[in-house]
Design a protein around this motif. Structure first.
Motif, mmCIF file in Angstrom:
data_model
loop_
_atom_site.group_PDB
_atom_site.id
_atom_site.type_symbol
_atom_site.label_atom_id
_atom_site.label_comp_id
_atom_site.label_asym_id
_atom_site.label_seq_id
_atom_site.Cartn_x
_atom_site.Cartn_y
_atom_site.Cartn_z
ATOM 1 N N THR A 202 0.845 -1.194 0.000
ATOM 2 C CA THR A 202 0.000 0.000 0.000
ATOM 3 C C THR A 202 0.877 1.239 0.000
ATOM 4 O O THR A 202 1.822 1.350 0.782
ATOM 5 C CB THR A 202 -0.913 0.010 1.235
ATOM 6 O OG1 THR A 202 -1.709 -1.178 1.234
ATOM 7 C CG2 THR A 202 -1.843 1.219 1.205
ATOM 8 N N VAL A 223 -8.130 -4.886 -6.863
ATOM 9 C CA VAL A 223 -8.709 -4.160 -5.737
ATOM 10 C C VAL A 223 -10.232 -4.124 -5.879
ATOM 11 O O VAL A 223 -10.768 -4.268 -6.971
ATOM 12 C CB VAL A 223 -8.156 -2.717 -5.672
ATOM 13 C CG1 VAL A 223 -6.658 -2.729 -5.436
ATOM 14 C CG2 VAL A 223 -8.494 -1.929 -6.941
ATOM 15 N N TRP A 227 -11.556 1.346 -5.233
ATOM 16 C CA TRP A 227 -10.198 1.436 -4.703
ATOM 17 C C TRP A 227 -9.234 1.880 -5.802
ATOM 18 O O TRP A 227 -9.491 1.707 -6.995
ATOM 19 C CB TRP A 227 -9.752 0.085 -4.160
ATOM 20 C CG TRP A 227 -10.347 -0.267 -2.832
ATOM 21 C CD1 TRP A 227 -11.618 -0.024 -2.397
ATOM 22 C CD2 TRP A 227 -9.690 -0.950 -1.771
ATOM 23 N NE1 TRP A 227 -11.804 -0.511 -1.138
ATOM 24 C CE2 TRP A 227 -10.635 -1.092 -0.717
ATOM 25 C CE3 TRP A 227 -8.412 -1.475 -1.589
ATOM 26 C CZ2 TRP A 227 -10.322 -1.730 0.481
ATOM 27 C CZ3 TRP A 227 -8.100 -2.117 -0.400
ATOM 28 C CH2 TRP A 227 -9.045 -2.221 0.625
ATOM 29 N N ASN A 228 -8.084 2.405 -5.363
ATOM 30 C CA ASN A 228 -7.038 2.845 -6.282
ATOM 31 C C ASN A 228 -5.977 1.762 -6.414
ATOM 32 O O ASN A 228 -5.639 1.083 -5.437
ATOM 33 C CB ASN A 228 -6.375 4.118 -5.750
ATOM 34 C CG ASN A 228 -7.390 5.181 -5.392
ATOM 35 O OD1 ASN A 228 -8.135 5.653 -6.237
ATOM 36 N ND2 ASN A 228 -7.452 5.534 -4.111
ATOM 37 N N SER A 268 -7.153 8.455 2.937
ATOM 38 C CA SER A 268 -8.054 7.420 2.464
ATOM 39 C C SER A 268 -8.647 7.813 1.129
ATOM 40 O O SER A 268 -8.484 8.933 0.688
ATOM 41 C CB SER A 268 -9.168 7.187 3.476
ATOM 42 O OG SER A 268 -9.891 8.372 3.678
#
Length: 268
Positions: A202, A223, A227-228, A268
């Motif tokens: 991450t 993901v 999500w990235n 986030s």
């Protein structure tokens, strides 16, 4: 020797008649030639983006004359050129647009300035050389006119500076090269750059405006939706995507801007 295909890459867009005019000029001179539109949605005046898109696409096309026009210097002293590569011929402005594709097609073998009046339209607009100079040249090349017949040899072709990439322990900064239709943000950095930085798992991905968490993965499905993900794209470049969304919109990033990747994410 005739070439049966002409590709077109421009920043003309599709809301005007510019692309059709270029198609028409080629069709009138060389009606049997097949036309392949690479894209006409290069962001206006973004020479590097046009160069990257063409370089990443040309190796997968048939043998062709590659006509490319992203030309903010149209009508100035900048030259129009024919560039002969190992596996194709390129036509366009001498502003760095053509050389990445020439490299991808095996390297530059020769180049010539477009000066011969018999291979352009009789009346030239100062702002539309795509129609009046480059499209006729591409059509005549496709018919088999030798590149050397277009004008004098050129040695000092303009080459774009290398895109910005900086690698540090735990940090990678890279210029955005392209943003595709899905909003995926392609960076100038490579997987080797990521490995040198020591980043994995991450990470934080940030622009001037936004910082988000991303997971280093192989593809969008790595993901969950929303999500990235930081992944290696089909051109072998690092890219940022949002599963089911647009990374360009989330990060507010576009071509020529910088993206920073670091460890220890805090957002986030």
């Amino acid at each position: 020797m005739p070439i049966h295909c002409v590709s077109l890459t421009t920043d003309y867009g599709l809301s005007d008649g510019f692309v059709a005019a270029c198609h028409g000029v080629i069709a009138r001179i060389a009606p049997a030639v097949r036309l392949i539109d690479v894209t006409h949605e290069v962001p206006p005046q973004q020479v590097r983006t046009g160069a990257e898109v063409l370089a990443q696409t040309a190796p997968f096309l048939p043998e062709a004359v590659h006509l490319a026009v992203v030309d903010p210097g149209v009508g100035t002293a900048r030259r129009g050129v024919v560039v002969v590569a190992e596996r194709g011929i390129l036509v366009g402005p001498d502003n760095g647009l053509l050389l990445p594709a020439a490299d991808a097609l095996g390297g530059v073998k020769a180049a010539y300035e477009l000066t011969a009046p018999e291979y352009r339209l009789p009346v030239l607009s100062s702002t539309f050389h795509g129609r009046d100079v480059f499209a006729p040249a591409a059509a005549h090349l496709a018919l088999g006119v030798a590149p050397a017949g277009f004008g004098p040899s050129v040695e000092n072709l303009v080459r774009l500076p290398d895109p910005f990439v900086a690698v540090f322990p735990g940090k990678l900064v890279a210029e955005v090269l392209t943003v595709d239709h899905f909003g995926n943000v392609q960076l100038a950095a490579s997987p080797d750059d990521l490995a040198l930085s020591g980043l994995s798992g991450t990470v934080s991905v940030s622009s001037e405006h936004v910082l988000v968490k991303a997971l280093v993965g192989d593809t969008f499905g790595t993901v969950p939706p929303g999500w990235n993900v930081l992944y290696t794209d089909s051109a072998g470049r690092l890219a940022v995507a949002v599963s089911g969304g647009s990374a360009a919109a989330v990060l507010r990033l576009g071509p020529a801007q910088e993206c920073t990747i670091t460890s220890s994410p805090t957002a986030s």
